[in-house]
Design a protein around this motif. Structure first.
Motif, mmCIF file in Angstrom:
data_model
loop_
_atom_site.group_PDB
_atom_site.id
_atom_site.type_symbol
_atom_site.label_atom_id
_atom_site.label_comp_id
_atom_site.label_asym_id
_atom_site.label_seq_id
_atom_site.Cartn_x
_atom_site.Cartn_y
_atom_site.Cartn_z
ATOM 1 N N TRP A 1 32.694 33.602 13.758
ATOM 2 C CA TRP A 1 32.942 31.896 13.615
ATOM 3 C C TRP A 1 31.900 31.246 14.300
ATOM 4 O O TRP A 1 31.161 31.643 15.207
ATOM 5 C CB TRP A 1 34.340 31.800 14.249
ATOM 6 C CG TRP A 1 34.388 31.740 15.740
ATOM 7 C CD1 TRP A 1 34.060 30.792 16.673
ATOM 8 C CD2 TRP A 1 34.576 32.954 16.628
ATOM 9 N NE1 TRP A 1 34.308 31.103 18.038
ATOM 10 C CE2 TRP A 1 34.690 32.621 17.999
ATOM 11 C CE3 TRP A 1 35.225 34.131 16.295
ATOM 12 C CZ2 TRP A 1 34.840 33.307 19.028
ATOM 13 C CZ3 TRP A 1 35.260 35.132 17.289
ATOM 14 C CH2 TRP A 1 35.277 34.689 18.738
ATOM 15 N N ALA A 2 31.861 30.041 13.818
ATOM 16 C CA ALA A 2 30.607 29.037 14.468
ATOM 17 C C ALA A 2 31.155 28.414 15.516
ATOM 18 O O ALA A 2 32.406 28.202 15.898
ATOM 19 C CB ALA A 2 30.435 27.848 13.184
ATOM 20 N N ALA A 3 30.329 28.015 16.337
ATOM 21 C CA ALA A 3 30.581 27.552 17.829
ATOM 22 C C ALA A 3 31.345 26.363 17.794
ATOM 23 O O ALA A 3 32.401 26.220 18.739
ATOM 24 C CB ALA A 3 29.223 27.089 18.527
ATOM 25 N N ASN A 4 31.577 25.377 16.622
ATOM 26 C CA ASN A 4 32.176 24.214 16.875
ATOM 27 C C ASN A 4 33.548 24.507 15.766
ATOM 28 O O ASN A 4 34.266 23.175 16.008
ATOM 29 C CB ASN A 4 31.316 23.166 16.312
ATOM 30 C CG ASN A 4 31.890 21.655 16.943
ATOM 31 O OD1 ASN A 4 32.113 21.688 18.199
ATOM 32 N ND2 ASN A 4 32.108 20.837 15.959
ATOM 33 N N LEU A 5 33.775 25.683 15.506
ATOM 34 C CA LEU A 5 35.094 25.831 14.824
ATOM 35 C C LEU A 5 36.300 25.792 15.821
ATOM 36 O O LEU A 5 36.410 26.487 16.828
ATOM 37 C CB LEU A 5 34.974 27.059 14.114
ATOM 38 C CG LEU A 5 36.362 27.502 13.617
ATOM 39 C CD1 LEU A 5 36.387 26.631 12.118
ATOM 40 C CD2 LEU A 5 36.494 28.756 13.031
ATOM 41 N N LEU A 6 37.317 25.055 15.420
ATOM 42 C CA LEU A 6 38.648 24.919 16.215
ATOM 43 C C LEU A 6 39.506 26.163 16.336
ATOM 44 O O LEU A 6 39.321 26.454 14.792
ATOM 45 C CB LEU A 6 39.261 23.726 15.934
ATOM 46 C CG LEU A 6 39.161 22.281 16.566
ATOM 47 C CD1 LEU A 6 40.131 21.371 15.929
ATOM 48 C CD2 LEU A 6 39.017 22.450 18.166
ATOM 49 N N HIS A 7 39.516 27.094 16.930
ATOM 50 C CA HIS A 7 40.369 28.270 16.851
ATOM 51 C C HIS A 7 41.027 28.626 18.086
ATOM 52 O O HIS A 7 40.770 27.905 19.126
ATOM 53 C CB HIS A 7 39.438 29.157 16.459
ATOM 54 C CG HIS A 7 38.502 29.574 17.762
ATOM 55 N ND1 HIS A 7 37.394 28.904 18.198
ATOM 56 C CD2 HIS A 7 38.392 30.710 18.655
ATOM 57 C CE1 HIS A 7 36.675 29.235 19.182
ATOM 58 N NE2 HIS A 7 37.387 30.454 19.555
ATOM 59 N N GLY A 8 42.150 29.425 18.070
ATOM 60 C CA GLY A 8 42.877 29.843 19.280
ATOM 61 C C GLY A 8 43.692 30.841 19.049
ATOM 62 O O GLY A 8 43.429 31.978 17.908
#
Length: 353
Positions: free
Chosen positions: A223-230
């Motif tokens: 995943w890219a650094a600025n992707l919202l994830h949790g």
């Protein structure tokens, strides 16, 4: 095939307007191009982890790390999540996954700089983390030269706290303290809660819905650094959710934590990440030059807070006692006061043995 000189070497190729000129046109195999395109368009890409002994490694990691966790406290709800940071330092199998050369080379192609792994996180259960962007925690100058790789160590279903992510959110601007009206140096806020309201509003205003990754053992996700994830709610606590995350930085960058920085005050929380491949600390660079060590020291949030007259440490704080109580901090070589203000306070670390 004509050569193409990248006019934006300070932008990851997968996020560059020159993506096709650099990575397209048959320059790479179909799978590499598919992963690159998914990362460009969606902010993440799923692939099979490239280790022929993955099943054995996964089984051994689960057995070797199992006894390190307080399962009773987690199942009773006293602990929201369980994890071990940087198990690569003592577990050869965790290190092997973190240093997989095929993964490192793939990431280096996608970003246009040499990647190196700097942190591992081992999870036996779902994180249940509020969705967030790593760009406030692990950032770089130039920005966006950081990514993560998550790999499932077992099959993971919807009741085991699967990953959640918001496709395309990596394309949004990177919002930092000045954008949300927050000054770190005045509060020394070290957790991401201050950002969670704006993340929720951004999700609402963009009408974006989360996706969940119910993975098979051995499936991995970049995943890219600025992707919202949790992490989703771990519903069935009779089940585990073993996984490993490896975070990567890239050569010829500076590394810092925007959440703990206020550049107008001269406050920058520089990082000194280890290269897991070599065990050596990576120096901060800017366009091929070392960032001066005295500049890094003078811009630490602790020093800036001290100059501004902020008394943020507990009255009885003893640096030697803090390092004795937290041997991982001592081993990392970090300053006890800086670590406590940047991380230890939020992590509720003991300040004495």
């Amino acid at each position: 095939m004509r050569n193409f000189a990248n006019p934006l070497p300070g932008v990851p190729i997968v996020e560059s307007p020159f993506f096709e000129e650099i990575l397209g046109g048959g320059r790479h195999d179909e799978e590499t191009y598919r992963i690159a395109s998914d990362l460009r368009d969606r902010g993440f890409a799923v692939f099979e982890f490239p280790d022929p002994e993955f099943d054995r490694l996964s089984a051994e990691i689960r057995t070797e790390l199992n006894g390190a966790f307080n399962w009773e406290a987690w199942r009773s709800g006293d602990l929201p999540g369980l994890r071990i940071q940087d198990a690569w330092r003592f577990n050869a199998n965790v290190r092997r996954l973190a240093t997989n050369e095929a993964v490192r080379r793939l990431i280096s192609i996608l970003y246009g700089k040499e990647a190196f792994p700097f942190q591992s996180l081992s999870f036996p259960v779902g994180t249940q983390q509020h969705y967030h962007t790593d760009s406030i925690h692990f950032s770089s100058m130039p920005e966006r030269f950081m990514c993560g790789v998550w790999v499932a160590l077992e099959d993971i279903g919807p009741d085991q706290g699967p990953l959640i992510y918001y496709p395309g959110s990596h394309k949004w601007p990177i919002y930092r303290n000045e954008h949300i009206g927050h000054a770190h140096v005045g509060s020394m806020q070290t957790t991401q809660e201050v950002y969670e309201p704006i993340w929720r509003r951004l999700v609402d205003v963009n009408g974006i819905s989360p996706e969940r990754f119910t993975a098979r053992a051995g499936q991995a996700l970049i995943w890219a650094a600025n992707l919202l994830h949790g992490g989703d709610v771990h519903i069935d606590k009779s089940l585990t959710r073993w996984s490993q995350v490896t975070h990567y930085y890239f050569d010829d960058c500076s590394y810092y934590t925007p959440l703990c920085s206020d550049e107008p005050f001269g406050s920058i929380q520089f990082r000194s990440p280890p290269n897991i491949l070599t065990g050596e600390t990576v120096r901060n660079h800017y366009l091929g030059r070392d960032v001066p060590a005295d500049f890094i020291a003078s811009t630490s949030p602790f020093e800036v807070a001290r100059r501004l007259g902020s008394n943020l440490l507990p009255a009885d704080f003893d640096p030697a006692a803090y390092l004795q109580a937290n041997p991982d901090v001592a081993a990392s070589g970090q300053d006890a006061r800086e670590h406590y203000l940047a991380y230890g306070m939020a992590e509720r670390r003991r300040i004495r043995p």
